[in-house]
Design a protein around this motif. Sequence first.
Motif, mmCIF file in Angstrom:
data_model
loop_
_atom_site.group_PDB
_atom_site.id
_atom_site.type_symbol
_atom_site.label_atom_id
_atom_site.label_comp_id
_atom_site.label_asym_id
_atom_site.label_seq_id
_atom_site.Cartn_x
_atom_site.Cartn_y
_atom_site.Cartn_z
ATOM 1 N N THR A 159 -3.768 -4.931 -2.193
ATOM 2 C CA THR A 159 -2.806 -3.858 -2.472
ATOM 3 C C THR A 159 -1.630 -4.377 -3.302
ATOM 4 O O THR A 159 -1.078 -3.631 -4.120
ATOM 5 N N GLY A 194 0.811 -1.214 0.000
ATOM 6 C CA GLY A 194 0.000 0.000 0.000
ATOM 7 C C GLY A 194 0.841 1.258 0.000
ATOM 8 O O GLY A 194 0.484 2.262 -0.639
ATOM 9 N N PHE A 249 -8.094 2.839 -0.452
ATOM 10 C CA PHE A 249 -6.725 2.330 -0.525
ATOM 11 C C PHE A 249 -6.033 2.354 0.840
ATOM 12 O O PHE A 249 -5.167 1.521 1.106
#
Length: 515
Positions: A157, A113, A146
């Motif tokens: 991710t 991420g 996200f």
Amino acid sequence: MQSNHTNKPGLSQAIRATFDHLFFREKDPAYIYLILGVITLIGFVLRVIDINQSIAYDEAYTFIHFASRGFKHILADYSAPNNHIFHTILVGIAYRLFGGQPWVLRLPAFTAGILMIPAMYLAARRFFSSSQSLTASALIAVTHSFINYSVNARGYTLLFLFTLLLTNFAAILVIRQSKAALIAFTLTATLGFYTIPIFLYPMAGICLWVFVTYLVTSEPWPTKLHKLAVFLGICILSILLTVLLYSPVIIFGSGLSSLIGNEIVKPLNWSTFLENLDPRMLKAWNKWMMGINSAIENLFSGGFLLSLLLYRKVSNQKLPLPVFLALGAAIIVVLQRVTPLPRIWLYLEVFYLMFAGAGLVWLAELLLSRFARPPLAEKMISVAVLLIFIGVFTNSLIARRQNPVYQDLDILPEAYAANYLADHLTPADIIVATGPVDIQTAYYLSLHDIPFERFYQRDHPVKIQNALVMVRQNSKYKTPESVVDFFKLDQALDLSQSELVYEYASVQVYSIPAR
């Protein structure tokens, strides 16, 4: 000795040249990378403050049934789509190195991420200016969905990261089919598929974009056909490598049907498919826009449409990638006749934000160019992006402090129930619970070195001396009777002797002896 000494600088220079070729379209000013570093750092902060939040059901399921077990099992068991194998391998390694705390299980997803933020810049830079690309990175860094998936121990991710990297390498290949880019594309596609098979969706769209770009170039047809053949060859190679990686599943494990015939990819009849399509798409859009007010939503929509309608001015590529991403996804969905869950479409949000931000920045640069030269206008936009981003970050922190959801640390009573069970569980006790209570409690019990085998399993029935029946008031099975009936233990347990021994929030534990 002298020749070896002179070869070393040459090797290092070659590696550096290859790295620059793969990841940097051109050398941007130092202040651009400084701003990107600040954006990445703030994205890190927004994610790390949530990394120890309560474990979710899918995370617990992945850990209990896959990551905590042997690597032979991880590689060969795809009995549930929760096993995002490449991600699960990384979780298994992290678990063995650092333990089973929530932040450890989320470390691979968290790292991916964070890496998405600079990867967004690198991919966007193949299409847009540096200020447009910084905007795309900033949007990824602060977008709610996200952030959430960066602190969720699943493979999504990683899938988004591989999609961005694949886009970056594809943008190189439409210009020049270098060996480095061909190899990087092949390996990235393979790892994307090995993370989650739904990588087929972004892969289809990106490959379609590359194919059509080759066709519309002004090069002679023999050159076009050669490029198409080479690109088709690396696509086939990535599929073959993927099959090789999944061979333990296919040959020794849960079988090919678990990959291509599970409930997620099972074809629907046409009427059901069409009925479910619109609601699923609307739900996906609502998830994209979570936490975004209507004015900003309309602004993004305007920027996205601008980047499509004026694509040749906004971007430096020949064809608009989002069109082919949407077309590729549509073709796969129709061929499969499935209505994917909203999270499967999230990779499209990555590109929606990329192109929406690019369209808005292009318009701002166009307006500023009337008052300042283009280099100065771009510098002003980059600084403005940073200042706006810092403002959004500050507002997010203030909103979190004022939101009672974030102030309530008792959001998962299974964690507290597990503490009680760890202190009171006797050798005669068997825990009886249905999902999601069983899996989430099992995860927290694993922190006390109490294995999942202490839970009663319908496919592995055992004789019970005393049952500790767990219920959740906000679930389908909210009474001990309903749980006992689910496991068909009516004749084995004496419900008349049921005793409530623990209660916290919505979770209760009943002790019920055998008849």
